[in-house]
Write a protein that holds these residues in place. Structure first.
Motif, PDB file in Angstrom:
ATOM      1  N   ASN A 140       7.956 -49.847  27.036  1.00  0.00           N
ATOM      2  CA  ASN A 140       7.489 -50.829  26.208  1.00  0.00           C
ATOM      3  C   ASN A 140       7.717 -50.372  25.113  1.00  0.00           C
ATOM      4  O   ASN A 140       6.896 -49.477  24.416  1.00  0.00           O
ATOM      5  CB  ASN A 140       6.155 -50.847  26.837  1.00  0.00           C
ATOM      6  N   THR A 141       8.435 -50.797  24.015  1.00  0.00           N
ATOM      7  CA  THR A 141       8.713 -50.326  22.720  1.00  0.00           C
ATOM      8  C   THR A 141       7.235 -50.330  21.957  1.00  0.00           C
ATOM      9  O   THR A 141       7.008 -49.600  20.819  1.00  0.00           O
ATOM     10  CB  THR A 141       9.534 -51.132  21.826  1.00  0.00           C
ATOM     11  N   VAL A 142       6.410 -51.124  22.286  1.00  0.00           N
ATOM     12  CA  VAL A 142       5.086 -51.071  21.382  1.00  0.00           C
ATOM     13  C   VAL A 142       4.511 -49.750  21.632  1.00  0.00           C
ATOM     14  O   VAL A 142       3.793 -49.281  20.873  1.00  0.00           O
ATOM     15  CB  VAL A 142       4.238 -52.270  21.802  1.00  0.00           C
ATOM     16  N   THR A 143       4.440 -49.471  22.920  1.00  0.00           N
ATOM     17  CA  THR A 143       3.474 -48.272  23.185  1.00  0.00           C
ATOM     18  C   THR A 143       4.127 -47.003  23.493  1.00  0.00           C
ATOM     19  O   THR A 143       3.537 -46.104  24.095  1.00  0.00           O
ATOM     20  CB  THR A 143       2.605 -48.757  24.634  1.00  0.00           C
ATOM     21  N   GLN A 144       5.367 -46.760  23.355  1.00  0.00           N
ATOM     22  CA  GLN A 144       6.309 -45.825  23.662  1.00  0.00           C
ATOM     23  C   GLN A 144       5.790 -44.286  23.265  1.00  0.00           C
ATOM     24  O   GLN A 144       5.919 -43.375  23.659  1.00  0.00           O
ATOM     25  CB  GLN A 144       7.897 -45.976  23.587  1.00  0.00           C
ATOM     26  N   GLN A 145       5.265 -44.469  21.951  1.00  0.00           N
ATOM     27  CA  GLN A 145       4.693 -43.061  21.361  1.00  0.00           C
ATOM     28  C   GLN A 145       3.457 -42.562  22.058  1.00  0.00           C
ATOM     29  O   GLN A 145       3.628 -41.515  22.430  1.00  0.00           O
ATOM     30  CB  GLN A 145       4.265 -43.328  19.945  1.00  0.00           C
ATOM     31  N   LEU A 190      10.699 -56.528  27.855  1.00  0.00           N
ATOM     32  CA  LEU A 190      12.151 -56.602  28.381  1.00  0.00           C
ATOM     33  C   LEU A 190      13.150 -57.561  27.504  1.00  0.00           C
ATOM     34  O   LEU A 190      12.883 -58.434  26.642  1.00  0.00           O
ATOM     35  CB  LEU A 190      11.895 -57.187  29.745  1.00  0.00           C
ATOM     36  N   GLN A 191      14.294 -57.190  27.700  1.00  0.00           N
ATOM     37  CA  GLN A 191      15.177 -58.148  27.051  1.00  0.00           C
ATOM     38  C   GLN A 191      16.454 -58.364  28.100  1.00  0.00           C
ATOM     39  O   GLN A 191      16.838 -57.378  28.908  1.00  0.00           O
ATOM     40  CB  GLN A 191      16.146 -57.406  25.962  1.00  0.00           C
ATOM     41  N   GLU A 192      16.878 -59.353  28.120  1.00  0.00           N
ATOM     42  CA  GLU A 192      18.161 -60.121  28.999  1.00  0.00           C
ATOM     43  C   GLU A 192      19.185 -59.049  29.097  1.00  0.00           C
ATOM     44  O   GLU A 192      19.719 -58.809  30.116  1.00  0.00           O
ATOM     45  CB  GLU A 192      18.456 -61.418  28.697  1.00  0.00           C
ATOM     46  N   THR A 193      19.533 -58.504  27.880  1.00  0.00           N
ATOM     47  CA  THR A 193      20.711 -57.740  27.723  1.00  0.00           C
ATOM     48  C   THR A 193      20.574 -56.276  28.529  1.00  0.00           C
ATOM     49  O   THR A 193      21.654 -55.680  28.539  1.00  0.00           O
ATOM     50  CB  THR A 193      21.154 -57.525  26.477  1.00  0.00           C
ATOM     51  N   THR A 194      19.305 -56.082  28.781  1.00  0.00           N
ATOM     52  CA  THR A 194      19.254 -54.509  29.360  1.00  0.00           C
ATOM     53  C   THR A 194      18.921 -54.611  30.680  1.00  0.00           C
ATOM     54  O   THR A 194      19.140 -53.392  31.608  1.00  0.00           O
ATOM     55  CB  THR A 194      17.831 -53.984  28.683  1.00  0.00           C
ATOM     56  N   TYR A 243       9.539 -66.333  33.306  1.00  0.00           N
ATOM     57  CA  TYR A 243      11.019 -65.759  33.241  1.00  0.00           C
ATOM     58  C   TYR A 243      11.081 -64.204  33.630  1.00  0.00           C
ATOM     59  O   TYR A 243      12.040 -63.525  34.173  1.00  0.00           O
ATOM     60  CB  TYR A 243      11.353 -65.626  31.483  1.00  0.00           C
ATOM     61  N   ARG A 244       9.952 -63.556  33.446  1.00  0.00           N
ATOM     62  CA  ARG A 244       9.704 -62.261  34.020  1.00  0.00           C
ATOM     63  C   ARG A 244       9.763 -62.295  35.562  1.00  0.00           C
ATOM     64  O   ARG A 244      10.297 -61.279  36.162  1.00  0.00           O
ATOM     65  CB  ARG A 244       8.557 -61.810  33.165  1.00  0.00           C
ATOM     66  N   SER A 245       9.231 -63.080  36.093  1.00  0.00           N
ATOM     67  CA  SER A 245       9.245 -63.299  37.627  1.00  0.00           C
ATOM     68  C   SER A 245      10.776 -63.243  38.100  1.00  0.00           C
ATOM     69  O   SER A 245      11.164 -62.484  39.029  1.00  0.00           O
ATOM     70  CB  SER A 245       8.706 -64.688  38.248  1.00  0.00           C
ATOM     71  N   SER A 295       6.738 -60.143  22.096  1.00  0.00           N
ATOM     72  CA  SER A 295       8.172 -60.494  22.927  1.00  0.00           C
ATOM     73  C   SER A 295       9.305 -60.127  22.205  1.00  0.00           C
ATOM     74  O   SER A 295       9.225 -60.456  20.745  1.00  0.00           O
ATOM     75  CB  SER A 295       8.023 -61.911  23.298  1.00  0.00           C
ATOM     76  N   GLN A 296      10.343 -59.830  22.493  1.00  0.00           N
ATOM     77  CA  GLN A 296      11.788 -59.619  22.043  1.00  0.00           C
ATOM     78  C   GLN A 296      12.827 -60.328  22.582  1.00  0.00           C
ATOM     79  O   GLN A 296      13.825 -60.033  22.302  1.00  0.00           O
ATOM     80  CB  GLN A 296      11.959 -57.950  22.012  1.00  0.00           C
ATOM     81  N   GLU A 297      12.552 -61.276  23.755  1.00  0.00           N
ATOM     82  CA  GLU A 297      13.736 -62.128  24.380  1.00  0.00           C
ATOM     83  C   GLU A 297      13.327 -63.448  24.114  1.00  0.00           C
ATOM     84  O   GLU A 297      12.484 -64.127  24.404  1.00  0.00           O
ATOM     85  CB  GLU A 297      13.317 -61.496  25.754  1.00  0.00           C
ATOM     86  N   GLN A 298      14.435 -64.187  23.751  1.00  0.00           N
ATOM     87  CA  GLN A 298      14.404 -65.603  23.305  1.00  0.00           C
ATOM     88  C   GLN A 298      14.088 -66.248  24.500  1.00  0.00           C
ATOM     89  O   GLN A 298      13.602 -67.184  24.538  1.00  0.00           O
ATOM     90  CB  GLN A 298      15.756 -65.953  22.653  1.00  0.00           C
ATOM     91  N   LEU A 299      14.734 -65.966  25.552  1.00  0.00           N
ATOM     92  CA  LEU A 299      14.611 -66.575  26.941  1.00  0.00           C
ATOM     93  C   LEU A 299      13.246 -66.977  27.412  1.00  0.00           C
ATOM     94  O   LEU A 299      13.047 -67.782  27.947  1.00  0.00           O
ATOM     95  CB  LEU A 299      15.543 -65.829  27.883  1.00  0.00           C
ATOM     96  N   GLU A 300      12.406 -66.111  26.952  1.00  0.00           N
ATOM     97  CA  GLU A 300      10.879 -66.201  27.464  1.00  0.00           C
ATOM     98  C   GLU A 300      10.034 -66.840  26.318  1.00  0.00           C
ATOM     99  O   GLU A 300       8.947 -67.216  26.487  1.00  0.00           O
ATOM    100  CB  GLU A 300      10.251 -65.042  27.824  1.00  0.00           C
TER     101      GLU A 300
END
Lengths: 259, 259, 259
Positions: A18-23, A62-66, A95-97, B39-44
């Motif tokens: 999760n980029t928010v909490t990665q540190q 999450l991102q679709e492209t990943t 969407y996450r589901s 959020s970083q994903e347009q789809l959601e």
């Protein structure tokens, strides 16, 4: 216990964070004695998984492209028989589901760590998930995480005021009512990274989930006692405890019951 | 006052964050009693906006490819009549100027929070913006943010040694000279998230901007007094205050003047 | 010395950051008196480099798609004769080796900061890099970083229990054995940002590398002495020191030897 093994072997834990909490996640893994690896590039995933002893996938940002990258990461880990941990942040959102369903078609997860609303989703219960927070209307019953474990064939670590660790057959409850920790964003993500560190040094993922959860609970209690109701001081204090806590302290502090 | 409403209702605040400072922003929103969504994903985005009570767009680490996502986020929020807050980091830089112009063609912002150089840009004044720092050559006059408010039809929160909150008609000045806070990267981003939390619980966005700014100023003063000129300790201390501060303390500490 | 020049001139330091540690890097640069700029968008790189006095490229979370952006950033900086610093995180991994080779075909780096395993790679030594950690099997010899400096025509700052700063002709060793700092993720990234801040105010990059490393070592020692073996408290304490430390303190504390 496994903590001393981590501190001796320094396993490498590969995170899709999760980029928010990665540190915090990277620091926590490091304080514990393991070594964090964070990658965001699919082209280096094969070689990164190859040198790792566990893989932790967090879908908090999450991102679709990943998706292809995550599938690749999970599949190589599955083939190499190293543990794959999933942190299904807000998985009850539509969407996450869908994203997690596509991911789980391709990857077998060994441990899933989430709050009650997230874990209930794996049991087919459609709670109205309110973002990252647990739906407190779900009564925390051991039967639900047990069902999630049976359906996913993963060890489930469900966190809340009482944590539940289960493989669908055996279950433990760990008391962990820490409101100061709950108000810090990323304590769950951190636990998922810690579970990865424990799963990296054993094939018994149920035991890894249990010991990681006990550690987090005990370290959180010691840290909370030090910061006198000041939650902004808690994350640094928790890091101190992850660095210094002993197995004896964990045993003395933890309130664990097998069911 | 609104702080107690936030602490009772726990509104969800959806953030398109500056990736550098997003942990602090999420923590600050959480400490206050609201609940951060990132959020970083347009789809959601559609489903995320649907469950949120405010949207905060920060362009600190903008990317060209995210423009459609930001437009979608803003438009759905506009239609749902939930407040949209803009943090126009370094907007006086040419590419960012162009980006924000394209964004503002599609999205109506309810509150804009920036430093004097950033706010002056909305009044058509082309200061030579030096990155993230305010151009101190701009004399802080209430007339400039007023003009920015009139042209954008947004509430303006201009931060600096003295903060100005205005809707183009009424204006307040809040004394907030806190050099220890200024040296911490992201205190402005944090305030934008806090403004989102206040705007989430009222339709009076001018009042939301004013109370959020008073809270940040008062909490910053209390935190600074505790850390004895040690700026590295300030962000944790500020989080403690966001968690604990009372409306009475805010009223007693704040130096506010209506103009 | 250069620290007072930084505090007077407030140079702008443009960072392509490791996303994991970027808050610490930005804070550290700010505490020091310089001003951090972080960008993730190629379209704004030309104007961002134009207002900057140094560029720091960190590949900790590299992505294939950002290579053109990094090349552009480096080339414009090269043309403008502002210093370009490289932090080659885990460069001995095969994909990263290839990435850095492609980058170095297009960009001349003025300073390279890494651990012993990373620096050895530039000397053509293929150690089996274990992720972000230095391969302790490489004996720390001044001859290896010297060779790396000669081959890259960059100033090398090799960090570890003893830091080595060299341009291939002259070399210094700085004692810096700080296990509390080493357990915090991102202390190396932070030093690279600090080196950028020093290189921004002089054309003598060897001197910049030396003074930045001495500062980091001295500030780290002062901070460690304050936190009593609690590594979670160290990063805030280090920030305090970056803000407050004097050149006199640095001289008194540093153990430096020219070879």
């Amino acid at each position: 216990m496994l903590l001393e093994v981590i501190r001796k072997k320094h396993p490498l834990i590969l995170n899709h964070a999760n980029t928010v909490t990665q540190q915090h996640v990277a620091d926590g893994i490091s304080m514990l004695g393991a070594s964090p690896l964070m990658s965001q590039e699919q082209l280096e995933i094969p070689e990164m998984v190859k040198i790792s002893q566990a893989v932790v996938i967090n879908i908090g940002t999450l991102q679709e492209t990943t998706l292809p990258e995550l599938i690749l990461m999970g599949q190589i880990a599955n083939q190499a028989e190293i543990p794959v941990i999933l942190d299904p942040v807000a998985v009850a959102m539509p969407y996450r589901s869908d994203f997690v369903k596509r991911l789980m078609k391709e990857v077998k997860f060994d441990v899933i760590r989430g709050n009650a609303a997230e874990i209930a989703w794996f049991a087919g219960m459609s709670s109205q998930g309110q973002g990252i927070d647990a739906d407190t209307r779900i009564e925390v019953q051991t039967s639900i995480p047990k069902r999630s474990a049976q359906l996913t064939e993963a060890v489930i670590v469900q966190t809340g005021a009482t944590d539940v660790i289960t493989d669908g057959k055996r279950s433990w409850r760990v008391k962990n009512d820490n409101p100061l920790l709950a108000v810090n964003v990323g304590s769950g993500d951190l636990l998922s990274g810690i579970i990865g560190s424990f799963a990296a040094v054993t094939k018994d993922y149920l035991q890894a989930g249990l010991e990681a959860t006990m550690l987090m609970g005990a370290a959180g209690q010691l840290a909370s006692a030090k910061v006198h109701n000041q939650p902004g001081q808690l994350m640094p204090a928790l890091m101190d405890q992850l660095y210094a806590i002993t197995e004896k302290q964990i045993e003395q502090i933890s309130e664990v019951n097998e069911e």
